[in-house]
Design a protein around this motif. Structure first.
Motif, PDB file in Angstrom:
ATOM      1  N   LEU A  81     -32.322   2.137 -37.143  1.00  0.00           N
ATOM      2  CA  LEU A  81     -32.037   0.922 -36.386  1.00  0.00           C
ATOM      3  C   LEU A  81     -32.435  -0.329 -37.166  1.00  0.00           C
ATOM      4  O   LEU A  81     -31.705  -1.323 -37.205  1.00  0.00           O
ATOM      5  N   THR A  82     -33.582  -0.271 -37.792  1.00  0.00           N
ATOM      6  CA  THR A  82     -34.043  -1.420 -38.569  1.00  0.00           C
ATOM      7  C   THR A  82     -33.065  -1.735 -39.699  1.00  0.00           C
ATOM      8  O   THR A  82     -32.711  -2.892 -39.923  1.00  0.00           O
ATOM      9  N   ASN A  86     -30.638  -5.328 -39.823  1.00  0.00           N
ATOM     10  CA  ASN A  86     -30.633  -6.293 -40.915  1.00  0.00           C
ATOM     11  C   ASN A  86     -29.217  -6.539 -41.413  1.00  0.00           C
ATOM     12  O   ASN A  86     -28.839  -7.677 -41.691  1.00  0.00           O
ATOM     13  N   TYR A  89     -27.368  -8.679 -38.774  1.00  0.00           N
ATOM     14  CA  TYR A  89     -27.823 -10.074 -38.761  1.00  0.00           C
ATOM     15  C   TYR A  89     -27.205 -10.834 -39.924  1.00  0.00           C
ATOM     16  O   TYR A  89     -26.752 -11.962 -39.781  1.00  0.00           O
ATOM     17  N   GLY A  92     -23.977 -12.123 -39.242  1.00  0.00           N
ATOM     18  CA  GLY A  92     -23.823 -12.984 -38.082  1.00  0.00           C
ATOM     19  C   GLY A  92     -23.557 -12.261 -36.776  1.00  0.00           C
ATOM     20  O   GLY A  92     -23.209 -12.885 -35.783  1.00  0.00           O
ATOM     21  N   ASP A  94     -24.872  -9.838 -33.583  1.00  0.00           N
ATOM     22  CA  ASP A  94     -26.063  -9.460 -32.838  1.00  0.00           C
ATOM     23  C   ASP A  94     -25.865  -8.059 -32.289  1.00  0.00           C
ATOM     24  O   ASP A  94     -24.756  -7.567 -32.211  1.00  0.00           O
TER      25      ASP A  94
ATOM     26  N   LEU B  72     -39.887  -2.290 -34.913  1.00  0.00           N
ATOM     27  CA  LEU B  72     -39.433  -1.235 -34.014  1.00  0.00           C
ATOM     28  C   LEU B  72     -40.168   0.077 -34.247  1.00  0.00           C
ATOM     29  O   LEU B  72     -40.252   0.916 -33.357  1.00  0.00           O
ATOM     30  N   ALA B  96     -30.728  -8.307 -25.942  1.00  0.00           N
ATOM     31  CA  ALA B  96     -30.405  -8.541 -27.349  1.00  0.00           C
ATOM     32  C   ALA B  96     -31.730  -8.431 -28.098  1.00  0.00           C
ATOM     33  O   ALA B  96     -32.576  -9.320 -28.011  1.00  0.00           O
ATOM     34  N   MET B  98     -34.178  -8.167 -31.284  1.00  0.00           N
ATOM     35  CA  MET B  98     -34.229  -8.615 -32.660  1.00  0.00           C
ATOM     36  C   MET B  98     -35.610  -8.317 -33.229  1.00  0.00           C
ATOM     37  O   MET B  98     -36.609  -8.369 -32.523  1.00  0.00           O
ATOM     38  N   GLU B  99     -35.617  -8.044 -34.507  1.00  0.00           N
ATOM     39  CA  GLU B  99     -36.849  -7.615 -35.154  1.00  0.00           C
ATOM     40  C   GLU B  99     -37.282  -8.666 -36.171  1.00  0.00           C
ATOM     41  O   GLU B  99     -36.467  -9.152 -36.961  1.00  0.00           O
ATOM     42  N   GLN B 101     -40.148  -8.283 -38.306  1.00  0.00           N
ATOM     43  CA  GLN B 101     -40.969  -7.749 -39.403  1.00  0.00           C
ATOM     44  C   GLN B 101     -42.173  -8.661 -39.652  1.00  0.00           C
ATOM     45  O   GLN B 101     -42.564  -8.873 -40.787  1.00  0.00           O
ATOM     46  N   LYS B 106     -38.149 -15.419 -39.627  1.00  0.00           N
ATOM     47  CA  LYS B 106     -37.112 -14.636 -38.951  1.00  0.00           C
ATOM     48  C   LYS B 106     -37.155 -14.869 -37.453  1.00  0.00           C
ATOM     49  O   LYS B 106     -36.122 -14.923 -36.785  1.00  0.00           O
ATOM     50  N   HIS B 110     -34.025 -15.988 -35.216  1.00  0.00           N
ATOM     51  CA  HIS B 110     -33.569 -15.211 -34.067  1.00  0.00           C
ATOM     52  C   HIS B 110     -33.533 -16.057 -32.809  1.00  0.00           C
ATOM     53  O   HIS B 110     -32.610 -15.960 -32.006  1.00  0.00           O
ATOM     54  N   VAL B 113     -30.410 -18.110 -32.752  1.00  0.00           N
ATOM     55  CA  VAL B 113     -29.247 -17.303 -32.366  1.00  0.00           C
ATOM     56  C   VAL B 113     -29.238 -17.084 -30.862  1.00  0.00           C
ATOM     57  O   VAL B 113     -28.213 -17.232 -30.202  1.00  0.00           O
ATOM     58  N   ARG B 117     -26.528 -18.034 -27.842  1.00  0.00           N
ATOM     59  CA  ARG B 117     -25.964 -16.983 -26.995  1.00  0.00           C
ATOM     60  C   ARG B 117     -26.183 -17.265 -25.518  1.00  0.00           C
ATOM     61  O   ARG B 117     -25.805 -16.468 -24.673  1.00  0.00           O
TER      62      ARG B 117
END
Lengths: 318, 318
Positions: A81-82, A86, A89, A92, A94, B72, B96, B98-99, B101, B106, B110, B113, B117
């Motif tokens: 998933l990670t 990436n 993203y 562009g 989601d 995650l 939605a 988002m990670e 790290q 980041k 996010h 974004v 949305r």
DNA sequence: CTGTTAGCGCGTTCAC
DNA sequence: GTGAACGCGCTAACAG
């Protein structure tokens, strides 16, 4: 919380028409530089952000891809998933991530939701017993991960190669009594494919095959160990690192640390707890990336053929 | 791939007006039963699904909540995430995810974004060094998890109580030389709060305090063990189960299994590998659920006050 | 009870 | 180059 500005507000503020603002937003070349600068200034000043909802409705594409996983706590799944996120993203997109807990029913419900959301594509993490036909409405804008499919593009792991590499490693060390702990045949990949690779290797090299199956859990593997090994056993190969951890723990308790251990998945915990164990890196992260790339390519150019990719694996030794 | 039907198509097919279809879709009472049945039949027959994009645009709410996590692969985070998702699904929201790290940059990207949305709210998993001020545009439609905040609603873990419970457990067993392995003070919760609770307990009970810090990793804990313990040590309490696993492994290697081990997080692996270790269940799953419920409540009724919730914890003994 | 109308915010023709 | 007008699919307000 002031009401967010619209493209029309910006137009008025900049003294231009809506469509000019739209052009600036979309980097349309046909705008005089001075006008562009003026509009951009207003946009920056109010840090205006165009609504994706409106854009999605107009363009008939949401910029969202649905991702259906079985269990977020699964190491393989969250690692993939990670990698996948990436990649998305960067382009562009989601992700709308949904978890099924291995329930086909939940999977179906999630797919319905994703359809209403007008997602542009789906990445589906396969699990034992899942019904891929539910993906039909999304074809060809979907990719399945971790299992093979004739109907959809797929990214799968090299189950056969993984087992073979571990077996070859032990074989090269001169070990001949290599036993195998797997899981239910009902599971196509971790269960059937890996067991098959084991048997196949044994046949080819005329080794005595001895295989047991148990649930995919630490405790189940721990308990299964006693009936799997005997005094001759030189190595145990496990269909996953989770099983390997269970077996290794049991062997440690039994003082049978003469028995070599092999797993699949390259789990941090196995390497740390039992450094002497070998494991196979299946490339979860890269598989995730690849799945995302595959999907994005399919979104760009309607595909001619259904693509299948097997993620290469490699042995990790201490 | 045929073009999806719209509400207007359904209306024509059923021989009614658009809004009647809309009313059926939204369970509006003011529709004659016979008409409703007729429309519903057409809907079912074509398994029509109303577009969420259009609905989102119309209603100015997307039915999506943004969820920002650090990693995650973190057990605490993906466990909380699972709880959170179930709660959101049950209420018809999507996530939605988002990670970051652990990158503030980041996180900011996010959030931008998510703003475009038109997400209805944000659930932010706090991490060491994160800048909560970036959430300001979303207030009061956000909840932060795992850290405290004066500015936003929050759900946090009982860091103080967790350490105290483990300490009290060992103390009740008559142990007096209890050492502590933590992480950098720079981390507010796992680092500072838990170390503080340790010192505080030692003060109250006049115990000799001995504390070391290391990186949050199995290996770091393993290596730190040697300088933490001495011949008197009776127990080691760790700021997390990851650290506890590292320490336990080292103690096993050293043959110091007389030393008791306590961790925080109730990680499966710790209980399996070292059944004699105790740990504290922090309630990740429930905290996730609670965060989602909190957010949903805030979306329903604009909140009067900023709510804070500390998730209760409890000791888990063999 | 039901149909008609008018936007929601944006992109995309068209004219100018 | 630029602006006005139209429509994406849906819901709300207003008529009937």
């Amino acid at each position: 919380m002031t009401k967010p500005l619209t493209i029309l507000d910006i137009a008025r503020l900049a003294g231009v028409g809506k469509s000019t603002v739209s052009r600036v937003l979309n980097n349309d070349a046909r705008v005089k530089d001075s006008t562009r600068a003026k509009v951009q200034a207003v946009i920056d000043q109010h840090d205006f952000l165009p609504s994706k909802s409106a854009r999605a409705m107009r363009a008939q594409r949401s910029g969202v891809v649905g991702v259906i996983v079985a269990k977020l706590s699964s190491n393989s799944e969250n690692t993939a998933l990670t990698g996948l996120l990436n990649t998305l993203y960067a382009r562009g997109y989601d992700a709308a991530i949904m978890e099924t807990q291995f329930s086909q029913q939940k999977a179906q419900a999630h797919l319905d939701v994703l359809k209403r959301r007008n997602v542009d594509g789906i990445i589906f993490f396969g699990f034992s017993g899942c019904d891929l036909s539910a993906l039909a409405p999304f074809a060809p804008h979907c990719v399945v991960l971790a299992i093979d499919s004739n109907d959809y593009a797929s990214v799968s792991y090299d189950n056969q190669g993984a087992v073979t590499q571990v077996m070859a490693h032990f074989y090269a060390q001169g070990l001949r009594y290599i036993h195998f702990l797997g899981i239910d045949e009902h599971d196509e990949t971790t269960g059937r494919a890996r067991a098959h690779a084991y048997h196949s290797f044994c046949d080819r090299h005329q080794l005595p095959a001895r295989l047991h199956r148990c649930e995919m859990s630490l405790h189940a593997a721990y308990k299964a160990t006693d009936s799997l090994i005997d005094s001759q056993t030189q190595a145990v190969v496990c269909a996953s690192d989770t099983l390997a951890l269970g077996v290794a723990k049991r062997l440690q308790t039994l003082g049978r640390e003469d028995i070599a251990i092999g797993g699949i998945g390259n789990h941090d915990m196995l390497r740390f707890m039992f450094p002497r164990a070998v494991s196979v890196e299946l490339g979860y992260h890269q598989a995730g990336q690849h799945a995302a790339e595959l999907l994005l390519k399919q979104l760009d150019e309607t595909p001619t053929e259904i693509t299948h990719w097997t993620q290469p694996c490699h042995l990790v030794v201490p």
